[in-house]
Design a protein around this motif. Structure first.
Motif, PDB file in Angstrom:
ATOM      1  N   GLU A 107     -25.586 -18.705  24.374  1.00 61.96           N
ATOM      2  CA  GLU A 107     -25.709 -18.617  22.777  1.00 61.96           C
ATOM      3  C   GLU A 107     -27.185 -18.601  22.742  1.00 61.96           C
ATOM      4  O   GLU A 107     -27.856 -19.453  23.210  1.00 61.96           O
ATOM      5  CB  GLU A 107     -25.012 -19.655  22.270  1.00 61.96           C
ATOM      6  CG  GLU A 107     -25.281 -19.675  20.752  1.00 61.96           C
ATOM      7  CD  GLU A 107     -24.548 -20.535  19.934  1.00 61.96           C
ATOM      8  OE1 GLU A 107     -23.185 -20.994  19.954  1.00 61.96           O
ATOM      9  OE2 GLU A 107     -25.166 -21.361  19.310  1.00 61.96           O
ATOM     10  N   GLY A 108     -27.782 -17.675  21.850  1.00 64.47           N
ATOM     11  CA  GLY A 108     -29.289 -17.565  21.802  1.00 64.47           C
ATOM     12  C   GLY A 108     -29.621 -17.919  20.415  1.00 64.47           C
ATOM     13  O   GLY A 108     -28.872 -18.795  19.836  1.00 64.47           O
ATOM     14  N   GLY A 109     -30.341 -17.108  19.843  1.00 65.92           N
ATOM     15  CA  GLY A 109     -30.541 -17.507  18.258  1.00 65.92           C
ATOM     16  C   GLY A 109     -30.000 -16.936  17.423  1.00 65.92           C
ATOM     17  O   GLY A 109     -28.607 -16.709  17.640  1.00 65.92           O
ATOM     18  N   THR A 110     -30.025 -16.718  15.953  1.00 68.64           N
ATOM     19  CA  THR A 110     -29.403 -16.389  15.064  1.00 68.64           C
ATOM     20  C   THR A 110     -29.836 -15.006  14.714  1.00 68.64           C
ATOM     21  O   THR A 110     -31.046 -14.874  14.791  1.00 68.64           O
ATOM     22  CB  THR A 110     -29.098 -17.259  13.836  1.00 68.64           C
ATOM     23  OG1 THR A 110     -30.715 -17.509  13.599  1.00 68.64           O
ATOM     24  CG2 THR A 110     -28.624 -18.524  14.275  1.00 68.64           C
ATOM     25  N   ASN A 111     -29.162 -14.032  14.251  1.00 67.14           N
ATOM     26  CA  ASN A 111     -29.665 -13.000  13.548  1.00 67.14           C
ATOM     27  C   ASN A 111     -29.975 -12.847  12.060  1.00 67.14           C
ATOM     28  O   ASN A 111     -30.010 -14.225  11.467  1.00 67.14           O
ATOM     29  CB  ASN A 111     -28.533 -11.724  13.810  1.00 67.14           C
ATOM     30  CG  ASN A 111     -27.403 -12.006  12.877  1.00 67.14           C
ATOM     31  OD1 ASN A 111     -27.280 -13.089  12.054  1.00 67.14           O
ATOM     32  ND2 ASN A 111     -26.221 -11.243  13.005  1.00 67.14           N
ATOM     33  N   ALA A 112     -30.036 -12.126  11.499  1.00 66.49           N
ATOM     34  CA  ALA A 112     -30.870 -11.959   9.881  1.00 66.49           C
ATOM     35  C   ALA A 112     -29.767 -12.813   9.201  1.00 66.49           C
ATOM     36  O   ALA A 112     -30.335 -13.339   8.143  1.00 66.49           O
ATOM     37  CB  ALA A 112     -31.167 -10.508   9.482  1.00 66.49           C
ATOM     38  N   GLU A 113     -28.581 -12.388   9.263  1.00 66.78           N
ATOM     39  CA  GLU A 113     -27.759 -13.255   8.363  1.00 66.78           C
ATOM     40  C   GLU A 113     -27.273 -14.678   8.823  1.00 66.78           C
ATOM     41  O   GLU A 113     -26.617 -15.487   8.187  1.00 66.78           O
ATOM     42  CB  GLU A 113     -26.034 -12.367   8.479  1.00 66.78           C
ATOM     43  CG  GLU A 113     -26.171 -11.156   7.816  1.00 66.78           C
ATOM     44  CD  GLU A 113     -26.604  -9.854   8.862  1.00 66.78           C
ATOM     45  OE1 GLU A 113     -25.847  -9.974   9.924  1.00 66.78           O
ATOM     46  OE2 GLU A 113     -27.413  -9.129   8.380  1.00 66.78           O
ATOM     47  N   GLY A 114     -28.047 -15.118  10.003  1.00 68.16           N
ATOM     48  CA  GLY A 114     -27.894 -16.304  10.095  1.00 68.16           C
ATOM     49  C   GLY A 114     -26.899 -16.723  11.155  1.00 68.16           C
ATOM     50  O   GLY A 114     -26.244 -17.756  11.474  1.00 68.16           O
ATOM     51  N   THR A 115     -26.142 -15.571  11.453  1.00 68.39           N
ATOM     52  CA  THR A 115     -24.882 -15.819  12.622  1.00 68.39           C
ATOM     53  C   THR A 115     -25.523 -16.026  13.978  1.00 68.39           C
ATOM     54  O   THR A 115     -26.520 -15.342  14.461  1.00 68.39           O
ATOM     55  CB  THR A 115     -23.865 -14.520  12.753  1.00 68.39           C
ATOM     56  OG1 THR A 115     -24.194 -14.070  11.210  1.00 68.39           O
ATOM     57  CG2 THR A 115     -22.856 -14.728  13.127  1.00 68.39           C
ATOM     58  N   PRO A 116     -25.004 -17.156  15.036  1.00 72.60           N
ATOM     59  CA  PRO A 116     -25.431 -17.275  15.948  1.00 72.60           C
ATOM     60  C   PRO A 116     -25.038 -16.104  17.137  1.00 72.60           C
ATOM     61  O   PRO A 116     -23.902 -15.670  16.863  1.00 72.60           O
ATOM     62  CB  PRO A 116     -24.822 -18.652  16.465  1.00 72.60           C
ATOM     63  CG  PRO A 116     -24.058 -19.091  15.245  1.00 72.60           C
ATOM     64  CD  PRO A 116     -23.959 -17.833  14.255  1.00 72.60           C
ATOM     65  N   GLN A 117     -25.913 -15.705  17.893  1.00 75.47           N
ATOM     66  CA  GLN A 117     -25.709 -14.727  18.788  1.00 75.47           C
ATOM     67  C   GLN A 117     -25.127 -15.177  20.155  1.00 75.47           C
ATOM     68  O   GLN A 117     -25.951 -16.017  20.746  1.00 75.47           O
ATOM     69  CB  GLN A 117     -26.900 -13.742  19.101  1.00 75.47           C
ATOM     70  CG  GLN A 117     -27.681 -13.060  17.809  1.00 75.47           C
ATOM     71  CD  GLN A 117     -26.498 -12.119  17.018  1.00 75.47           C
ATOM     72  OE1 GLN A 117     -26.275 -11.198  18.000  1.00 75.47           O
ATOM     73  NE2 GLN A 117     -26.073 -12.597  15.928  1.00 75.47           N
ATOM     74  N   GLN A 118     -23.866 -14.841  20.554  1.00 72.99           N
ATOM     75  CA  GLN A 118     -23.345 -15.440  21.674  1.00 72.99           C
ATOM     76  C   GLN A 118     -22.636 -14.240  22.444  1.00 72.99           C
ATOM     77  O   GLN A 118     -22.204 -13.313  21.766  1.00 72.99           O
ATOM     78  CB  GLN A 118     -22.672 -16.527  21.356  1.00 72.99           C
ATOM     79  CG  GLN A 118     -21.720 -16.498  20.041  1.00 72.99           C
ATOM     80  CD  GLN A 118     -20.961 -17.617  19.386  1.00 72.99           C
ATOM     81  OE1 GLN A 118     -19.909 -17.536  19.331  1.00 72.99           O
ATOM     82  NE2 GLN A 118     -21.565 -18.681  19.602  1.00 72.99           N
ATOM     83  N   GLY A 119     -22.018 -14.937  23.668  1.00 75.03           N
ATOM     84  CA  GLY A 119     -21.288 -14.142  24.398  1.00 75.03           C
ATOM     85  C   GLY A 119     -20.974 -14.454  25.849  1.00 75.03           C
ATOM     86  O   GLY A 119     -21.724 -15.353  26.287  1.00 75.03           O
TER      87      GLY A 119
END
Ligand SMILES: Nc1ncnc2c1ncn2[C@@H]1O[C@H](COP(=O)(O)OP(=O)(O)OP(=O)(O)O)[C@@H](O)[C@H]1O
Ligand SMILES: [Mg+2]
Lengths: 421, 229
Positions: A107-119
């Motif tokens: 899991e990294g940072g969050t995108n513009a909408e505040g959703t965490p970027q993960q996978g």
């Protein structure tokens, strides 16, 4: 007397210029094709063995999954289990570097909408020795400004590519969560970002050298890998440097034996093993090329035969005259064989020259414009064996193709030949 | 023993279902140094006879011998060597090798006998001088006139210093004036060098140089006349 026949044959060839040129052309094309194919094959082999010896040197071998060198192997690398301690203890081993790989939740940072970027991504643990002692394996890594490679002192650090950094929404100095087995997890700081790879992907280091990495891979220190997954059954490759005074094949054999005794399904691969595989592959290619060559030569030979039948027919009267003034059958035969051999030889000389020229040009263009990785170049190989063989072969091809027509001509009864109009 | 001896010669050519009897029982002896003209209408068997006389072909029946060698008893290679040494041919159509120069054409019979290059070249040049072509040695046949070509052919016929010269219509393709000089040359050579010459011709002028004239018809000798010059 051969000189006379050669002159006679030469004059006959010149006398019927267009027809001779066409027959020569038939041989030429075949020979040219062969020379080009074989020369490029030699270049390719030179390139591959050159690369192998550059990466390996004489003192290095690798440990891979035991199926990797087998014929049924379908490409890609399989993970295997290994006790590094055992390997380090083998007599003659100097340095060992390992790469482990796992798929992990990241899991990294969050995108513009505040959703965490993960996978789920592949995570690779790199021994510090790999980065210090085996730079040939990693290649030149191009970091973005401020970034750097993992060192021995790093603990919770990660290196990744620009593309992946963008997707995870992280930048230099940001943190990534990596989850290992059970509840092991770390928060690693991004210490280096590899420059966007665009079309120069091959230049981006061991991803290409190791043949498995993708733009998705996150690189972390080896010790961190150990913390996330304590059980070392996920080795991709282990690189071993031997001590001076030892033979690489001996040490590799010992290492393989020792590891197999512990149940590891591994195989020690030296540069010699890889060269053998390349040689074997080249021999298959050569069989294929040989078949192609055979076909084109057959076509050239039929062309020569056709020309020679015409030549014999056209010179029926000459045959009669020569026999009337004392030529034996074998003289007539020799004259025509030399003529057809000459056609073949001319085709051979020109075909070889043109073929080598095209190969040289091809190598030049590939090296100049194909954007090969730094230090990688197709060596132009003008093999003397190839040249001599093709020249002799072309002469023989001509002579053999002329055999039947020459025999026909030489056996013509003198009176019939004289009466021929 | 005559130089050439034909006894009861026949020559048949199979032609489809039938047989052509080109020569039908012919006896002929030719002595050393003779000049013999063979005349006769077209198809009477003159060339066929010449082929047998010149060891180019063997008769169907009868015996043919050259200097006592029975031709039927010789193998193909022996026949080639015999005619290479003993017989020189001159043809109506010159029959020079187009790809070779005059000198190379003259050298050819010597080449097949294995004479060394230098000896060959020397003799070829001497012969070309003798037939008046000292300045045409490097010419190819298509760079020579008909008369010059026939002179090259005569020089070639003399190359191996043969006993016999066989000339099949040597003037047939030449105008009468050129023909006359060729006949003159042939006669001079055969007298000077003591060659036996057999001359096949339609031309009475040509036959006039001969000491003996033989007329053929339908493969048989129908008339034989001796000339006294
Ligand atoms: N190879 C052959 N096959 C069949 N018949 C042949 C062959 N050679 C010659 N003949 C025949 O034999 C006969 C004699 O031929 P030859 O050539 O000896 O005649 P010739 O007297 O030389 O005629 P010309 O004056 O026209 O040259 C002719 O009828 C010819 O058709
Ligand atoms: Mg005739």
């Amino acid at each position: 007397m051969f000189i006379e026949f050669l002159r006679l044959a030469g004059q006959n060839v010149l006398h019927r210029k267009l027809r001779s040129i066409l027959a020569v052309l038939g041989v030429l094309i075949g020979i040219m094709a062969i020379v080009i194919l074989i020369s490029f094959g030699l270049s390719l082999k030179g390139l591959m063995t050159g690369q192998v010896s550059k990466v390996f040197g004489v003192d290095t071998f690798v440990i891979m999954d035991q199926d990797v060198m087998s014929r049924s192997h379908s490409g890609g690398m399989k993970e295997f289990g290994l006790n590094l301690g055992t390997l380090k203890g083998v007599e003659g081993v100097k340095t060992v570097a390992a790469i482990r790989q796992r798929t992990a939740f990241v899991e990294g940072g969050t995108n513009a909408e505040g959703t965490p970027q993960q996978g789920f991504m592949p995570v690779m643990g790199l021994s510090p020795e790999l980065l210090t002692d085996f730079t040939a394996f990693t290649g030149d890594l191009m970091f973005e400004d401020g970034g750097r490679q993992i060192t021995e002192a790093d603990v919770d650090a990660a290196v990744l590519r620009r593309e992946l950094a963008d997707r995870l929404g992280v930048n230099l100095g940001d943190r990534i969560l990596i989850a290992g087995e059970k509840s092991n997890e770390i928060t690693a700081t991004v210490i280096g970002i590899l420059a966007a790879s665009d079309e120069k992907e091959e230049k981006q280091g061991f991803g290409a050298s190791m043949g498995s990495s993708t733009a998705d891979t996150i690189y972390i220190p080896y010790a961190t890998m150990d913390r996330l997954w304590p059980e070392g059954n996920d080795f991709l490759v282990t690189v071993v440097r031997i001590l001076p005074g030892y033979e690489v094949d001996d040490v590799a054999d010992r290492a393989e034996t020792a590891l197999k005794a512990e149940g590891s399904r591994v195989s020690a691969v030296t540069s010699g093993d890889i060269t053998n595989v390349i040689d074997q592959m080249m021999s298959y290619i050569n069989i294929f090329l040989g078949a192609l060559a055979g076909i084109s030569l057959l076509v050239g030979g039929v062309g020569v035969m056709n020309t020679m039948f015409t030549s014999v027919l056209e010179r029926t009267k000459d045959i009669g005259v020569m026999k009337a003034v004392g030529a034996k059958n074998r003289h007539v035969m020799a004259i025509f064989l030399v003529e057809s051999g000459l056609i073949g030889f001319l085709g051979g000389v020109i075909g070889t020259a043109v073929g080598l020229g095209i190969t040289a040009l091809g190598c030049f263009f590939i090296n100049t414009f194909a954007g090969l990785p730094q230090g990688v170049a197709f060596p132009f190989v003008a093999s003397p064996t190839l040249i001599v063989t093709t020249l002799l072969g072309a002469f023989a091809l001509g002579a053999v193709s002329g055999l039947w027509p020459a025999r026909r001509g030489s056996r013509m009864p003198v009176v019939d030949a004289l009466r021929y109009e | 023993m005559s130089l050439l001896d034909l006894k009861n010669i026949t020559k048949d050519y199979p032609l489809g279902q039938t047989v052509v009897h080109a020569v039908r029982g012919l006896d002929l002896s030719i002595e050393k140094g003779e000049i013999v003209a063979i005349m006769g209408p077209s198809g009477s068997g003159k060339s066929t006879l010449m082929h047998v006389l010149g060891a180019l072909d063997t008769p169907t029946t009868g015996t043919a011998s050259l200097e006592g060698h029975n031709l039927q008893e010789l193998g193909e290679n022996e026949l080639v060597t015999l005619r290479g040494r003993k017989v020189g041919f001159v043809f109506q159509t010159f029959n020079l090798i187009q790809a070779l120069t005059a000198q190379q054409n003259v050298e050819l019979p010597m080449t097949f006998l294995g004479v060394k290059k230098s000896a060959r070249a020397e003799r070829a040049r001497a012969l070309l001088e003798k037939v008046g072509l000292g300045d045409r040695m490097e010419h190819r046949p298509n760079e020579l006139s008909g008369g010059e070509r026939q002179r090259v052919a005569i020089a070639r016929a003399l190359a191996n210093n043969p006993e016999i010269i066989l000339a099949d219509e040597p003037t047939g393709n030449l105008d009468s004036e050129t023909g006359a000089t060729i006949l003159e040359l042939l006669k001079r050579l055969s007298v000077d060098e003591g060659k036996t010459m057999i001359l096949i011709t339609h031309d009475p002028d040509a036959a006039a140089i001969a000491g003996r004239i033989i007329r053929l018809r339908d493969g048989r000798i129908v008339e034989e006349a001796r000339h006294v010059h």
